[in-house]
Design a protein around this motif. Structure first.
Motif, PDB file in Angstrom:
ATOM      1  N   ALA A 101       0.728  -1.327  -0.178  1.00  0.00           N
ATOM      2  CA  ALA A 101       0.094  -0.061  -0.189  1.00  0.00           C
ATOM      3  C   ALA A 101       0.926   1.284  -0.216  1.00  0.00           C
ATOM      4  CB  ALA A 101      -0.831  -0.120   1.286  1.00  0.00           C
ATOM      5  N   SER A 102       2.084   1.196   0.541  1.00  0.00           N
ATOM      6  CA  SER A 102       3.005   2.417   0.564  1.00  0.00           C
ATOM      7  C   SER A 102       3.914   2.110  -0.880  1.00  0.00           C
ATOM      8  CB  SER A 102       3.835   2.402   1.652  1.00  0.00           C
ATOM      9  OG  SER A 102       3.137   2.516   2.761  1.00  0.00           O
ATOM     10  N   ARG A 103       4.422   0.872  -1.036  1.00  0.00           N
ATOM     11  CA  ARG A 103       5.199   0.751  -2.361  1.00  0.00           C
ATOM     12  C   ARG A 103       4.729   1.245  -3.485  1.00  0.00           C
ATOM     13  NH1 ARG A 103       5.722  -4.531  -1.538  1.00  0.00           N
ATOM     14  NH2 ARG A 103       4.696  -5.244  -3.550  1.00  0.00           N
ATOM     15  N   PHE A 104       3.368   1.004  -3.710  1.00  0.00           N
ATOM     16  CA  PHE A 104       2.899   1.372  -5.139  1.00  0.00           C
ATOM     17  C   PHE A 104       2.377   2.854  -4.983  1.00  0.00           C
ATOM     18  CE2 PHE A 104       1.200  -3.124  -5.678  1.00  0.00           C
ATOM     19  CZ  PHE A 104       2.316  -3.484  -6.402  1.00  0.00           C
ATOM     20  N   GLY A 105       2.840   3.627  -3.805  1.00  0.00           N
ATOM     21  CA  GLY A 105       2.788   4.883  -3.901  1.00  0.00           C
ATOM     22  C   GLY A 105       3.994   5.748  -4.118  1.00  0.00           C
ATOM     23  N   LEU A 106       5.063   4.962  -4.325  1.00  0.00           N
ATOM     24  CA  LEU A 106       6.395   5.591  -4.655  1.00  0.00           C
ATOM     25  C   LEU A 106       6.394   5.741  -6.247  1.00  0.00           C
ATOM     26  CD1 LEU A 106       8.677   3.488  -2.394  1.00  0.00           C
ATOM     27  CD2 LEU A 106       8.010   5.875  -2.042  1.00  0.00           C
ATOM     28  N   PRO A 107       7.199   6.460  -6.674  1.00  0.00           N
ATOM     29  CA  PRO A 107       7.337   6.615  -8.092  1.00  0.00           C
ATOM     30  C   PRO A 107       7.706   5.411  -8.797  1.00  0.00           C
ATOM     31  CG  PRO A 107       8.696   8.335  -7.159  1.00  0.00           C
ATOM     32  CD  PRO A 107       8.242   7.451  -6.106  1.00  0.00           C
ATOM     33  N   VAL A 108       6.957   5.123  -9.841  1.00  0.00           N
ATOM     34  CA  VAL A 108       7.127   3.951 -10.454  1.00  0.00           C
ATOM     35  C   VAL A 108       8.551   3.448 -11.275  1.00  0.00           C
ATOM     36  CG1 VAL A 108       6.152   2.540 -12.637  1.00  0.00           C
ATOM     37  CG2 VAL A 108       4.444   4.054 -11.220  1.00  0.00           C
ATOM     38  N   GLY A 109       8.812   2.425 -10.832  1.00  0.00           N
ATOM     39  CA  GLY A 109      10.219   2.002 -11.563  1.00  0.00           C
ATOM     40  C   GLY A 109      11.320   2.589 -10.606  1.00  0.00           C
ATOM     41  N   ALA A 110      10.985   3.204  -9.716  1.00  0.00           N
ATOM     42  CA  ALA A 110      12.249   3.707  -8.331  1.00  0.00           C
ATOM     43  C   ALA A 110      12.778   2.248  -7.549  1.00  0.00           C
ATOM     44  CB  ALA A 110      11.794   4.841  -7.733  1.00  0.00           C
ATOM     45  N   PRO A 111      13.956   1.943  -7.470  1.00  0.00           N
ATOM     46  CA  PRO A 111      14.344   0.883  -6.756  1.00  0.00           C
ATOM     47  C   PRO A 111      13.299   0.689  -5.259  1.00  0.00           C
ATOM     48  CG  PRO A 111      16.034   2.179  -7.541  1.00  0.00           C
ATOM     49  CD  PRO A 111      14.965   3.025  -7.737  1.00  0.00           C
ATOM     50  N   ARG A 112      13.185  -0.542  -4.730  1.00  0.00           N
ATOM     51  CA  ARG A 112      12.388  -0.455  -3.544  1.00  0.00           C
ATOM     52  C   ARG A 112      13.407  -0.090  -2.555  1.00  0.00           C
ATOM     53  NH1 ARG A 112      12.168  -4.745  -0.241  1.00  0.00           N
ATOM     54  NH2 ARG A 112      13.062  -6.235  -1.793  1.00  0.00           N
ATOM     55  N   PRO A 113      13.197   0.758  -1.626  1.00  0.00           N
ATOM     56  CA  PRO A 113      14.046   1.051  -0.554  1.00  0.00           C
ATOM     57  C   PRO A 113      13.761  -0.053   0.613  1.00  0.00           C
ATOM     58  CG  PRO A 113      12.064   2.617  -0.251  1.00  0.00           C
ATOM     59  CD  PRO A 113      11.922   1.831  -1.828  1.00  0.00           C
ATOM     60  N   ASN A 114      14.769   0.134   1.371  1.00  0.00           N
ATOM     61  CA  ASN A 114      14.899  -0.840   2.538  1.00  0.00           C
ATOM     62  C   ASN A 114      14.339   0.062   3.697  1.00  0.00           C
ATOM     63  OD1 ASN A 114      14.909  -2.741   4.662  1.00  0.00           O
ATOM     64  ND2 ASN A 114      17.287  -3.291   4.281  1.00  0.00           N
ATOM     65  N   GLY A 115      13.098   0.329   3.866  1.00  0.00           N
ATOM     66  CA  GLY A 115      12.693   1.160   4.879  1.00  0.00           C
ATOM     67  C   GLY A 115      12.373   2.712   4.385  1.00  0.00           C
ATOM     68  N   ILE A 116      11.523   3.443   5.016  1.00  0.00           N
ATOM     69  CA  ILE A 116      11.282   4.698   4.540  1.00  0.00           C
ATOM     70  C   ILE A 116      11.315   5.593   5.831  1.00  0.00           C
ATOM     71  CG2 ILE A 116       9.739   6.311   3.775  1.00  0.00           C
ATOM     72  CD1 ILE A 116       8.881   4.364   1.728  1.00  0.00           C
ATOM     73  N   GLY A 117      11.975   6.633   6.040  1.00  0.00           N
ATOM     74  CA  GLY A 117      12.021   7.557   7.301  1.00  0.00           C
ATOM     75  C   GLY A 117      11.395   8.805   7.215  1.00  0.00           C
TER      76      GLY A 117
END
Length: 571
Positions: free
Chosen positions: A357-373
């Protein structure tokens, strides 16, 4: 494949067959939906801030009502909890944090009363450094039988002060730690692909193999229905111990090239485990591999007839919200698994990755971060949830099995503002905070809007703080509310079971547009379900005569808007 679909009824659109139908009379696991419980964060019966087995038992009716088939429990074994239980010191006992063996027996019994099967985690790549075997190894001499249970090696250089290889640990830093020998002198090095508190086992050692078979029997005899196997691709290392020099994470596309991932020797271990499980008869006890392996044909080797029953489709999980990559991974996954007669096993979230639900709210195609602060770019919460609902609707229409991570049925986002002092993932400490780690997807889930811990317990204590956004997403806030994410999941799981979509033949619907995914699922009874996911920016019309069964979002003038997926009956 390019041949036209063979269906029981004519269709008003062109289709291309991707996957044949399964029989309605197949073992339970081939189309099961399995729900992951992270025990620390599900429900806390004793109020100490950490979820426990009695808490899980008290909330199992939620899963019966949701409509899943089985429950996978992350580790609840004895552990010093340096990696939230994945550092096991005794696989055949329950850590007092979570309860007792009697509590485990009660949980298994209650789940079975509710027609829910129980899958437990097994962690065979490594133990805790507190494990009696590792303590014996530290006290023993180089070359001893005690050290042979682990991966001890002499260091390089004249004084042995350099590690045996340049391998890096998954949690940051080097993958080797030097020990002090019993006489106080600097000694050998031991391998840990994760944290130094998690020494890797030596799977060439017969004692290690025998002990894990004892563990499997211990839990099978207590009534569990199967195992999820942690780091299933990592047990065997290249015996030549070559240098590699790359970080062990992020190697999905070249997994087998790493000298410690996806080595051919793992398959002999799993064939012996499959023989053990099969000896328990019907209903079948199963294994699911956590194998971060690519390409798809390498992963398919884990689910050959005499090995695993399932292997998580991480290739699907890692695919961005774009039509062409999704179309390709679905076709590739079905083809590779069909080649060995195995079902695909779909997944979008778990305890190791950003919630979708958060991952798909990031810019499409950007690398998946290991955590968000809090200081990082924040996901678009509304967009992320809309896409997550559409992605889940797509996933649950696909043939095979599927896994659901706790709280995703509530649309829970990642906790993206955890303070540094609250973080407990060893990755955070090992990288000096450069990687925030996985705590944000492990936060206790909300049951009730009221109360200091949103129903997680009665005391308000919680091992990780909950974000304020969770209050409005609590179970009691969504139950019976039309359009809520919880009710969407219940509807999807009900229709999936009624139509046996997990056993359906699947054909791709052609001509809907490059940014639209369309599939026709034909169940064992001949009923046809049209699945349309609109990843374009404009609404699209459904084919004439399609009768909507469920939609991930509201239709607009009868059309499917952007980032929405629909299931429809077609005649």
């Amino acid at each position: 494949m390019t041949e036209r679909a063979t269906t029981s009824q004519p269709t008003p659109f062109a289709t291309r067959q991707l996957h044949p139908a399964g029989s309605a009379d197949v073992p339970w696991w081939r189309d099961a939906v399995i729900y992951q419980i992270y025990p620390r964060s599900w429900a806390d019966a004793d109020g100490d801030g950490i979820g426990d087995l009695p808490g899980i038992t008290s909330r199992l009716e939620h899963l019966r009502d949701l409509g899943v088939d089985a429950v996978w429990l992350s580790p609840f074994y004895r552990s010093p909890q340096r990696d939230a239980g994945y550092d096991v010191s005794d696989h055949r006992d329950v850590d007092p944090l979570f309860g007792t063996l009697a509590d485990a027996d009660a949980l298994i019994a209650r789940a079975h009363e509710l027609a829910l099967r129980i899958i437990v985690d097994i962690v065979p790549n490594h133990s805790s450094s507190d494990h009696p075997w590792f303590q014996e190894a530290l006290a023993a001499a180089p070359g001893s039988p005690e050290r042979d249970r682990y991966m001890f090696r002499d260091g390089l250089g004249e004084d042995g002060s350099l590690p045996p290889t340049d391998w890096l640990a998954n949690f940051g830093g080097g993958a080797w730690t030097r020990v002090t020998e019993p006489d106080g002198t600097p000694g050998q090095w031991y391998l840990h692909l994760f944290d130094p508190s998690q020494p890797d086992f030596n799977w060439d050692n017969s004692e290690v193999r025998a002990d894990f078979e004892t563990t499997l029997r211990f839990w099978l005899d207590r009534g569990v229905d199967g195992f999820r196997v942690d780091v299933a691709h990592g047990l065997v290392k290249d015996p030549t111990f070559p240098n590699f020099g790359k970080h062990p994470g992020g190697l999905m596309e070249v997994t087998h090239e790493a000298p410690y991932w996806d080595q051919d020797g793992v398959h002999e271990i799993y064939r012996s485990w499959r023989t053990l499980l099969d000896s328990y008869g019907v209903p079948e006890r199963i294994m699911c591999a956590e194998a971060w392996v690519a390409p798809a044909d390498r992963l398919a080797r884990y689910v050959r007839e005499d090995e695993y029953h399932q292997a998580f489709n991480f290739d699907f999980l890692e695919t961005p919200w774009q039509a062409q990559p999704l179309r390709a991974v679905i076709e590739r996954s079905l083809a590779s698994n069909d080649s060995v007669g195995a079902p695909a096993t779909w997944v979008l979230s778990n305890h190791d990755v950003l919630r979708h639900a958060s991952r798909f709210g990031l810019p499409v195609g950007a690398p998946r971060p290991n955590g968000i602060g809090a200081d990082d770019p924040q996901p678009d919460a509304e967009l992320g949830l809309r896409r997550a609902r559409a992605a889940t609707t797509l996933m649950l229409a696909l043939p095979g099995g599927a896994y659901v991570y706790q709280g995703e049925e509530l649309g829970l986002p990642e906790h993206t503002s955890l303070p540094a002092e609250a973080r407990q993932d060893p990755t955070f400490a090992r990288t000096g905070g450069l990687e925030l780690g996985r705590d944000g997807c492990r936060v206790p889930i909300p049951w009730t809007k009221g109360g200091a811990s949103l129903g997680f317990n009665d005391t308000g204590a919680a091992w990780l703080p909950q974000p304020t956004s969770y209050a409005d997403l609590a179970v009691d806030e969504q139950t019976g509310v039309e359009g809520s994410t919880l009710e969407l999941y219940r509807a999807l799981l009900t229709i999936r079971r009624e139509r046996r979509l997990g056993l359906a033949a699947l054909a791709e619907v052609e001509g809907l547009g490059d940014d639209v995914l369309g599939y026709l699922a034909t169940g064992p009874d001949g009923r046809q379900t049209l699945v349309v996911a609109n990843l374009s920016s404009t609404p699209i019309a459904l084919p004439e005569g399609a009768q909507v069964l469920v939609a991930s979002g509201e239709l607009v003038d009868g059309q499917v808007p952007a980032d929405t997926c629909v299931w429809a009956q077609v005649d």
